[in-house]
Design a protein around this motif. Sequence first.
Motif, PDB file in Angstrom:
ATOM      1  N   PRO A 141       7.483  10.725   6.049  1.00 47.98           N
ATOM      2  CA  PRO A 141       8.673  11.671   6.209  1.00 47.98           C
ATOM      3  C   PRO A 141       8.561  12.720   7.073  1.00 47.98           C
ATOM      4  N   GLU A 142       9.341  13.177   7.440  1.00 42.85           N
ATOM      5  CA  GLU A 142       9.249  14.505   8.406  1.00 42.85           C
ATOM      6  C   GLU A 142       9.386  15.757   7.679  1.00 42.85           C
ATOM      7  N   ASP A 143       8.005  16.214   7.092  1.00 48.88           N
ATOM      8  CA  ASP A 143       7.720  17.329   6.362  1.00 48.88           C
ATOM      9  C   ASP A 143       6.187  17.763   6.593  1.00 48.88           C
ATOM     10  N   PRO A 144       6.033  19.053   6.797  1.00 49.47           N
ATOM     11  CA  PRO A 144       4.857  19.512   7.297  1.00 49.47           C
ATOM     12  C   PRO A 144       3.463  19.030   6.372  1.00 49.47           C
ATOM     13  N   LEU A 145       3.547  19.008   5.292  1.00 44.55           N
ATOM     14  CA  LEU A 145       2.536  18.253   4.479  1.00 44.55           C
ATOM     15  C   LEU A 145       2.389  16.932   4.550  1.00 44.55           C
ATOM     16  N   TRP A 146       3.287  16.340   4.732  1.00 46.47           N
ATOM     17  CA  TRP A 146       3.060  14.852   5.294  1.00 46.47           C
ATOM     18  C   TRP A 146       2.580  14.678   6.820  1.00 46.47           C
ATOM     19  N   GLU A 147       3.022  15.819   7.509  1.00 49.81           N
ATOM     20  CA  GLU A 147       2.404  15.680   8.990  1.00 49.81           C
ATOM     21  C   GLU A 147       0.960  15.973   8.809  1.00 49.81           C
ATOM     22  N   ALA A 148       0.464  16.722   7.949  1.00 55.93           N
ATOM     23  CA  ALA A 148      -0.982  17.044   7.894  1.00 55.93           C
ATOM     24  C   ALA A 148      -1.735  15.766   7.684  1.00 55.93           C
ATOM     25  N   CYS A 149      -1.035  14.673   7.077  1.00 53.70           N
ATOM     26  CA  CYS A 149      -1.613  13.361   6.651  1.00 53.70           C
ATOM     27  C   CYS A 149      -1.859  12.497   7.816  1.00 53.70           C
ATOM     28  N   GLU A 150      -1.154  12.693   8.666  1.00 51.77           N
ATOM     29  CA  GLU A 150      -0.949  11.862  10.013  1.00 51.77           C
ATOM     30  C   GLU A 150      -2.100  11.470  10.671  1.00 51.77           C
ATOM     31  N   ALA A 151      -3.365  12.327  10.550  1.00 54.36           N
ATOM     32  CA  ALA A 151      -4.395  12.009  11.166  1.00 54.36           C
ATOM     33  C   ALA A 151      -5.410  11.429  10.406  1.00 54.36           C
ATOM     34  N   ILE A 152      -5.022  10.208   9.897  1.00 49.83           N
ATOM     35  CA  ILE A 152      -5.873   9.494   8.746  1.00 49.83           C
ATOM     36  C   ILE A 152      -6.706   8.434   9.649  1.00 49.83           C
TER      37      ILE A 152
ATOM     38  N   THR B 224       0.861  -1.076  -0.070  1.00 54.80           N
ATOM     39  CA  THR B 224      -0.032  -0.163  -0.012  1.00 54.80           C
ATOM     40  C   THR B 224       0.905   1.363   0.225  1.00 54.80           C
ATOM     41  N   TYR B 225       0.622   2.162  -0.996  1.00 54.93           N
ATOM     42  CA  TYR B 225       1.445   3.488  -1.047  1.00 54.93           C
ATOM     43  C   TYR B 225       0.367   4.501  -0.802  1.00 54.93           C
ATOM     44  N   TRP B 226       1.054   5.633  -0.292  1.00 59.36           N
ATOM     45  CA  TRP B 226       0.304   6.785  -0.205  1.00 59.36           C
ATOM     46  C   TRP B 226       0.971   8.047  -1.014  1.00 59.36           C
ATOM     47  N   ALA B 227       0.397   8.712  -1.689  1.00 62.84           N
ATOM     48  CA  ALA B 227       0.767   9.707  -2.587  1.00 62.84           C
ATOM     49  C   ALA B 227       0.229  11.169  -2.536  1.00 62.84           C
ATOM     50  N   LEU B 228       0.688  12.227  -2.630  1.00 62.36           N
ATOM     51  CA  LEU B 228       0.145  13.603  -2.397  1.00 62.36           C
ATOM     52  C   LEU B 228       0.392  14.026  -4.068  1.00 62.36           C
ATOM     53  N   VAL B 229      -0.840  14.332  -4.496  1.00 56.04           N
ATOM     54  CA  VAL B 229      -0.856  14.722  -6.041  1.00 56.04           C
ATOM     55  C   VAL B 229      -1.645  16.480  -5.803  1.00 56.04           C
ATOM     56  N   LYS B 230      -1.493  17.213  -6.808  1.00 55.11           N
ATOM     57  CA  LYS B 230      -1.894  18.595  -6.823  1.00 55.11           C
ATOM     58  C   LYS B 230      -3.359  18.484  -7.293  1.00 55.11           C
ATOM     59  N   ASN B 231      -3.880  17.834  -8.289  1.00 48.54           N
ATOM     60  CA  ASN B 231      -5.249  17.873  -8.904  1.00 48.54           C
ATOM     61  C   ASN B 231      -6.046  16.590  -8.334  1.00 48.54           C
ATOM     62  N   ALA B 232      -7.255  17.005  -8.304  1.00 45.24           N
ATOM     63  CA  ALA B 232      -8.350  16.059  -7.674  1.00 45.24           C
ATOM     64  C   ALA B 232      -8.243  14.954  -8.925  1.00 45.24           C
ATOM     65  N   PRO B 233      -8.385  13.715  -8.586  1.00 50.30           N
ATOM     66  CA  PRO B 233      -8.395  12.586  -9.668  1.00 50.30           C
ATOM     67  C   PRO B 233      -9.892  12.663 -10.184  1.00 50.30           C
ATOM     68  N   PRO B 234     -10.226  11.971 -11.480  1.00 47.30           N
ATOM     69  CA  PRO B 234     -11.521  12.053 -11.834  1.00 47.30           C
ATOM     70  C   PRO B 234     -12.653  11.324 -10.945  1.00 47.30           C
ATOM     71  N   LYS B 235     -12.282  10.542  -9.982  1.00 47.77           N
ATOM     72  CA  LYS B 235     -13.171   9.793  -9.165  1.00 47.77           C
ATOM     73  C   LYS B 235     -12.663   9.742  -7.883  1.00 47.77           C
ATOM     74  N   THR B 236     -13.395   9.726  -6.884  1.00 48.36           N
ATOM     75  CA  THR B 236     -12.758   9.482  -5.371  1.00 48.36           C
ATOM     76  C   THR B 236     -12.141   8.068  -5.131  1.00 48.36           C
ATOM     77  N   ALA B 237     -12.460   7.174  -5.966  1.00 52.32           N
ATOM     78  CA  ALA B 237     -11.766   5.698  -6.086  1.00 52.32           C
ATOM     79  C   ALA B 237     -12.001   5.222  -7.208  1.00 52.32           C
ATOM     80  N   ASP B 238     -11.139   4.465  -7.706  1.00 51.09           N
ATOM     81  CA  ASP B 238     -11.198   3.854  -9.230  1.00 51.09           C
ATOM     82  C   ASP B 238     -10.111   2.903  -9.350  1.00 51.09           C
ATOM     83  N   THR B 239     -10.079   1.888 -10.253  1.00 51.86           N
ATOM     84  CA  THR B 239      -9.006   1.090 -10.861  1.00 51.86           C
ATOM     85  C   THR B 239      -8.517   1.661 -12.288  1.00 51.86           C
ATOM     86  N   LEU B 240      -7.371   1.878 -12.271  1.00 49.92           N
ATOM     87  CA  LEU B 240      -6.741   2.249 -13.458  1.00 49.92           C
ATOM     88  C   LEU B 240      -6.105   1.092 -14.159  1.00 49.92           C
TER      89      LEU B 240
END
Length: 233
Positions: free
Chosen positions: A222-233, A99-115
């Motif tokens: 990683p120790e980065d403010p943006l990643w830290e904002a993701c911790e509360a999942i 399982t991977y986590w990725a930060l992207v700028k744009n919203a994907p076409p669907k909130t969940a999908d198979t590519l």
Amino acid sequence: MSKTLSNKSNLQVLFEDNHLIVVNKRAGDIVQGDKTGDKPLSDVVKDYIKHTYNKPGNVYLGVVHRLDRPTTGIVLFAKTSKALPRLNKLFAEKKAQKTYWALVKNAPPKTADTLVHWLRKNPKNNKSTAFTKDTKDSKKAILHYKVLKALDHYFLLEIELETGRHHQIRCQLASIGCPIKGDLKYGFNRSNPDASISLHARQLEFTHPVKNELIRVVAPLPEDPLWEACEAI
């Protein structure tokens, strides 16, 4: 279990027993040696084993899988020749759940999908191209994603791979208009300060090759403010 060898190598061990060792790779580390001549993570892990257990002579270590240099997160190694072929078989038969986590700028076409794409690697520029149908020299690539969180300027995606192709996540997300933050090669507009891309191998779940127990490992972000904002999942 989590421990660190030293500040110099900054090796974070997430799990270890007699047969396996799982570490949290930093951005910029290479898993195996390449033409750069930089010391690979596999050698750092060997040094750790030799130092920790006072092992004389050469240390055995088998590379089970790899992560791209700018990517962070879980890397699994085999410490014994008994474990390595069993782990290789497990990965080849897709019985390890990554399982991977990725930060992207744009919203994907669907909130969940198979590519589903067909990827073709160009060794000259070390880049893959995605096609919507089978093309000469291409390989089928399948991943599943879902949006975990919308941040102020980015979206956090969780990705599970069904296949393991060259730059698969990077290429497939870019093909739907969602290049990963910092990934200049696949269309993001600027690099991250540390030359990383915001792709993290977050979790690995598999059956222990010797003990037959379920192993689940989660890599701290990683120790980065943006990643830290993701911790509360």
